[in-house]
Design an enzyme around this catalytic site. Structure first.
Site, PDB file in Angstrom:
ATOM      1  N   ARG A 163      36.833 -48.097  20.677  1.00 27.39           N
ATOM      2  CA  ARG A 163      37.919 -48.435  19.753  1.00 27.39           C
ATOM      3  C   ARG A 163      38.757 -49.608  20.249  1.00 27.39           C
ATOM      4  O   ARG A 163      39.979 -49.647  20.058  1.00 27.39           O
ATOM      5  CB  ARG A 163      38.819 -47.223  19.491  1.00 27.39           C
ATOM      6  N   SER A 241      42.032 -41.255  11.163  1.00 22.00           N
ATOM      7  CA  SER A 241      42.360 -40.640  12.452  1.00 22.00           C
ATOM      8  C   SER A 241      43.546 -41.367  13.076  1.00 22.00           C
ATOM      9  O   SER A 241      43.481 -42.563  13.326  1.00 22.00           O
ATOM     10  CB  SER A 241      41.157 -40.704  13.392  1.00 22.00           C
ATOM     11  N   GLU A 346      45.924 -44.888  16.894  1.00 19.88           N
ATOM     12  CA  GLU A 346      44.883 -45.824  16.485  1.00 19.88           C
ATOM     13  C   GLU A 346      45.412 -46.920  15.562  1.00 19.88           C
ATOM     14  O   GLU A 346      44.970 -48.062  15.661  1.00 19.88           O
ATOM     15  CB  GLU A 346      43.743 -45.057  15.799  1.00 19.88           C
TER      16      GLU A 346
END
Length: 354
Positions: A163, A241, A346
């Site tokens: 990520r 998320s 995130e």
């Protein structure tokens, strides 16, 4: 100059106040010109395309918002039997995935249903169900705002990690203009490595399935978790998320597991997956639940944890960004107090301090 409409009309969280100014760019040249104009004027600049991974302050943005609406995909060449596709940053990601599946190109089928734009995918190395874009990206065309120059960064130069990428680690420097992907001509998917997806498809882990079946299975799984944009599903009003799965050093994982056992019982072990470079990945959702935060926790009329998945924070209509951030901090604080693990958000925060 009148203020722009609230950015809540653009973001998937339906949160955010107005920008001072908004421009829509429909070509790469327009995008580069808009960025250079803002930089030369020392004007704060926010780039938005799908706006699916951004948290904007209730006060809005005191600068220019450039809405990226660039379009186009070009087949460049074959390399080792693969098809290379150069895709504009403003293209809708899921439409691109659907076109690849329909065209018999494997490599992104497990990334179906993810909202946002093509240009956003390399920034956080988007991944799901055993695939991530780093696996298929050849290069990223980007503007370096520190020099004003255009660059084609190959996959190695992108410094992809879980990520993350060079674009995410140096925020504000790079503007993604286009992405080149290399996909495999095949009616069958890449090997299915994600256990939940393999069960859904009724194949053994590492097996393959028809591309369309994989896409349908992924869409079904995402829909069941409220992770598929759906005007009929209030749980889909989110940024997906909200926290990444924590990465722990191998040498620290034993102490973490001992803390879990001490709190939850000697027979309880945390989820763990090898993550390379002597790291171990564990589950943010598992930690959130074991720290006492259940599905639906929060304000049923405002900001709450999804009723379908503990990783999603949803706006049920009356929420504010301040309320969202307060709940996220409460969850992260509870997890750190219980297990000594810091959760990392995130989404990108705009005008908001984490």
């Amino acid at each position: 100059m009148p203020a722009s409409p609230p950015l809540s009309e653009l973001t998937t969280l339906r949160l955010g106040g107005p920008a001072r100014r908004m421009v829509v760019v429909t070509s790469e040249d327009e995008l580069v010109a808009a960025v250079r104009e803002a930089d030369e004027a020392d004007e704060p600049l926010l780039l938005l395309a799908g706006a699916s991974n951004v948290v904007v302050a209730d006060e809005g943005f005191a600068g220019t918002v450039a809405r990226i609406a660039t379009q186009g995909a070009e087949q460049l060449q074959r390399s080792d039997g693969r098809i290379w596709l150069d895709v504009a940053a403003g293209e809708d990601w899921d439409r691109f995935v659907a076109a690849c599946v329909d065209g018999g190109l494997a490599g992104v089928e497990a990334l179906s249903g993810i909202p946002g734009s093509v240009g956003a995918t390399p920034i956080q190395n988007v991944g799901a169900y055993g695939q991530e874009v780093a696996d298929v990206i050849v290069s990223v065309r980007a503007l370096d705002r520190t020099t004003g120059e255009l660059h084609d960064l190959d996959a190695e130069a992108c410094l992809f990690d879980y990520r993350s990428s060079v674009f995410k680690r140096d925020p504000g420097r790079w503007v993604v203009l286009g992405v080149t992907f290399a996909l495999e001509p095949s009616e069958l998917s890449e090997p299915v490595g994600y256990a939940e997806l393999a069960r859904r498809l009724r194949v053994a882990p590492g097996g393959r399935a028809p591309l369309a079946e994989v896409r349908d299975a992924v869409l079904g799984l995402r829909r069941g978790k409220g992770m598929l944009l759906d005007p009929e599903d209030p749980d889909s009003v989110s940024a997906g998320s909200f926290f990444t799965n924590p990465l722990l050093r191998e040498r620290d994982f034993g102490a973490f597991a001992a803390r879990v056992a001490d709190r939850l019982g000697a027979d309880v072990a945390p989820p763990a997956w090898p993550a390379g470079e002597r790291r171990v990945k564990t589950s943010a959702a598992w930690l959130i639940e074991r720290a006492g935060f259940r599905r639906g926790y929060g304000d049923a009329a405002g900001i709450a944890i999804s009723s379908k998945h503990t990783l999603a924070l949803c706006n049920h209509g009356a929420g504010t960004t301040a309320q969202l951030v307060a709940l996220a901090r409460e969850i992260a604080g509870g997890v750190e107090e219980a297990f000594g693990v810091a959760l990392v958000p995130e989404p990108v925060f705009v005008g908001v301090e984490w």
